[in-house]
Design a protein around this motif. Structure first.
Motif, PDB file in Angstrom:
ATOM      1  N   LYS A 218      -5.935  -7.376   4.642  1.00  0.00           N
ATOM      2  CA  LYS A 218      -6.931  -6.300   4.652  1.00  0.00           C
ATOM      3  C   LYS A 218      -7.318  -5.926   6.082  1.00  0.00           C
ATOM      4  O   LYS A 218      -7.437  -4.753   6.417  1.00  0.00           O
ATOM      5  CB  LYS A 218      -8.167  -6.708   3.856  1.00  0.00           C
ATOM      6  N   ARG A 219      -7.491  -6.926   6.918  1.00  0.00           N
ATOM      7  CA  ARG A 219      -7.869  -6.672   8.313  1.00  0.00           C
ATOM      8  C   ARG A 219      -6.802  -5.827   9.015  1.00  0.00           C
ATOM      9  O   ARG A 219      -7.110  -4.845   9.692  1.00  0.00           O
ATOM     10  CB  ARG A 219      -8.033  -8.005   9.029  1.00  0.00           C
ATOM     11  N   ILE A 220      -5.547  -6.200   8.836  1.00  0.00           N
ATOM     12  CA  ILE A 220      -4.451  -5.459   9.460  1.00  0.00           C
ATOM     13  C   ILE A 220      -4.363  -4.059   8.859  1.00  0.00           C
ATOM     14  O   ILE A 220      -4.228  -3.067   9.580  1.00  0.00           O
ATOM     15  CB  ILE A 220      -3.123  -6.233   9.292  1.00  0.00           C
ATOM     16  N   ASN A 221      -4.453  -3.958   7.554  1.00  0.00           N
ATOM     17  CA  ASN A 221      -4.379  -2.675   6.867  1.00  0.00           C
ATOM     18  C   ASN A 221      -5.515  -1.741   7.292  1.00  0.00           C
ATOM     19  O   ASN A 221      -5.283  -0.564   7.560  1.00  0.00           O
ATOM     20  CB  ASN A 221      -4.424  -2.899   5.357  1.00  0.00           C
ATOM     21  N   ASP A 222      -6.735  -2.259   7.344  1.00  0.00           N
ATOM     22  CA  ASP A 222      -7.877  -1.431   7.742  1.00  0.00           C
ATOM     23  C   ASP A 222      -7.697  -0.880   9.151  1.00  0.00           C
ATOM     24  O   ASP A 222      -8.012   0.290   9.411  1.00  0.00           O
ATOM     25  CB  ASP A 222      -9.183  -2.228   7.654  1.00  0.00           C
TER      26      ASP A 222
ATOM     27  N   ILE B  44      -1.861  -0.584  -1.701  1.00  0.00           N
ATOM     28  CA  ILE B  44      -0.821   0.438  -1.794  1.00  0.00           C
ATOM     29  C   ILE B  44      -1.406   1.716  -2.388  1.00  0.00           C
ATOM     30  O   ILE B  44      -1.158   2.817  -1.877  1.00  0.00           O
ATOM     31  CB  ILE B  44       0.376  -0.077  -2.614  1.00  0.00           C
ATOM     32  N   ASP B  45      -2.195   1.573  -3.447  1.00  0.00           N
ATOM     33  CA  ASP B  45      -2.841   2.739  -4.047  1.00  0.00           C
ATOM     34  C   ASP B  45      -3.751   3.444  -3.038  1.00  0.00           C
ATOM     35  O   ASP B  45      -3.821   4.675  -3.008  1.00  0.00           O
ATOM     36  CB  ASP B  45      -3.653   2.336  -5.282  1.00  0.00           C
ATOM     37  N   GLY B  46      -4.426   2.676  -2.196  1.00  0.00           N
ATOM     38  CA  GLY B  46      -5.266   3.256  -1.153  1.00  0.00           C
ATOM     39  C   GLY B  46      -4.461   4.064  -0.148  1.00  0.00           C
ATOM     40  O   GLY B  46      -4.880   5.149   0.273  1.00  0.00           O
ATOM     41  N   HIS B  47      -3.295   3.550   0.234  1.00  0.00           N
ATOM     42  CA  HIS B  47      -2.417   4.295   1.147  1.00  0.00           C
ATOM     43  C   HIS B  47      -1.926   5.581   0.491  1.00  0.00           C
ATOM     44  O   HIS B  47      -1.888   6.634   1.132  1.00  0.00           O
ATOM     45  CB  HIS B  47      -1.214   3.438   1.552  1.00  0.00           C
ATOM     46  N   ILE B  48      -1.550   5.489  -0.757  1.00  0.00           N
ATOM     47  CA  ILE B  48      -1.068   6.667  -1.477  1.00  0.00           C
ATOM     48  C   ILE B  48      -2.172   7.719  -1.530  1.00  0.00           C
ATOM     49  O   ILE B  48      -1.932   8.899  -1.239  1.00  0.00           O
ATOM     50  CB  ILE B  48      -0.588   6.273  -2.886  1.00  0.00           C
ATOM     51  N   ASP B  49      -3.388   7.308  -1.859  1.00  0.00           N
ATOM     52  CA  ASP B  49      -4.518   8.240  -1.907  1.00  0.00           C
ATOM     53  C   ASP B  49      -4.779   8.856  -0.535  1.00  0.00           C
ATOM     54  O   ASP B  49      -5.042  10.062  -0.425  1.00  0.00           O
ATOM     55  CB  ASP B  49      -5.784   7.529  -2.402  1.00  0.00           C
ATOM     56  N   PHE B  50      -4.719   8.025   0.519  1.00  0.00           N
ATOM     57  CA  PHE B  50      -4.945   8.508   1.878  1.00  0.00           C
ATOM     58  C   PHE B  50      -3.916   9.577   2.241  1.00  0.00           C
ATOM     59  O   PHE B  50      -4.256  10.651   2.738  1.00  0.00           O
ATOM     60  CB  PHE B  50      -4.879   7.332   2.860  1.00  0.00           C
ATOM     61  N   TYR B  51      -2.642   9.275   1.988  1.00  0.00           N
ATOM     62  CA  TYR B  51      -1.578  10.226   2.314  1.00  0.00           C
ATOM     63  C   TYR B  51      -1.720  11.505   1.500  1.00  0.00           C
ATOM     64  O   TYR B  51      -1.556  12.611   2.029  1.00  0.00           O
ATOM     65  CB  TYR B  51      -0.208   9.583   2.077  1.00  0.00           C
ATOM     66  N   ALA B  52      -2.014  11.374   0.211  1.00  0.00           N
ATOM     67  CA  ALA B  52      -2.154  12.556  -0.643  1.00  0.00           C
ATOM     68  C   ALA B  52      -3.307  13.438  -0.162  1.00  0.00           C
ATOM     69  O   ALA B  52      -3.177  14.664  -0.119  1.00  0.00           O
ATOM     70  CB  ALA B  52      -2.360  12.134  -2.095  1.00  0.00           C
TER      71      ALA B  52
END
Length: 193
Positions: free
Chosen positions: A66-70, A130-138
């Motif tokens: 989470k830290r790296i992803n954030d 992954i769902d968060g990344h998809i939402d961000f990109y969309a």
């Protein structure tokens, strides 16, 4: 390090110190060495302190991921805030930012992701990210394309999957960072144009 780590730190600072140490362990020794006991020893704290912050190895792996992803998403969001809203330009920023994150973090990002597939809690958390990344990109790409929300989201699923595969080859030295970013940029533009 032990002398610095042993002193009393505010809880948030201690957690950050433990996560930084965990990242070093993953980089230097691999994720198999990343246990709460080993983390406590390397950080110069008692085991109960490590357990207080993360409860379990799964909790530690999730917190580290989470830290790296954030950080990755913060860097991308900051870059996009100053990017002209043109598909080609936004796609280029996304491609560069994605590969820059993997270059900065190193191969342990994929190792941590692989370790997250170990149990139901970690699998669920990884899917949430992954769902968060998809939402961000969309959300970022939606205003620049004519696709329906459903089609855009489905294509973002493919873009994130492709970005992961391309970044894995880049980290393994099979493709340069510039080529990886260009490939991801091209994919985004071609799929959304």
């Amino acid at each position: 390090m032990a002398a610095t780590a042993a002193r009393k730190l505010p809880k948030a600072d201690r957690r950050e110190q433990l996560l930084e140490t965990a990242h070093l362990i993953a980089r230097e020794e691999g994720t198999d060495a990343l246990t709460l006991g080993h983390l406590a020893q390397r950080a110069g704290v008692s085991k109960p302190i490590a357990y207080e912050h993360f409860v379990s190895r799964s909790g530690l792996m999730i917190a580290l991921y989470k830290r790296i992803n954030d950080r990755q998403l913060e860097i991308l969001a900051a870059a996009l805030a100053y990017t002209p809203q043109k598909l080609e330009t936004v796609a280029e920023v996304m491609g560069q930012a994605y590969m820059s994150c993997y270059t900065a973090v190193g191969p342990e990002w994929h190792a941590i992701a692989a370790a997250l597939r170990g149990d139901a809690q970690m699998d669920a958390y990884q899917q949430e990210l992954i769902d968060g990344h998809i939402d961000f990109y969309a959300k970022a790409l939606g205003p620049m394309c004519q696709l329906s929300e459903t089609d855009l989201r489905r294509r973002c699923v493919g873009i994130i999957g492709a970005a992961e595969a391309i970044s894995r080859d880049m980290v393994r030295g099979r493709i340069s960072k510039d080529a990886a970013a260009a490939d991801l940029t091209s994919l985004i533009v071609d799929w959304l144009r």
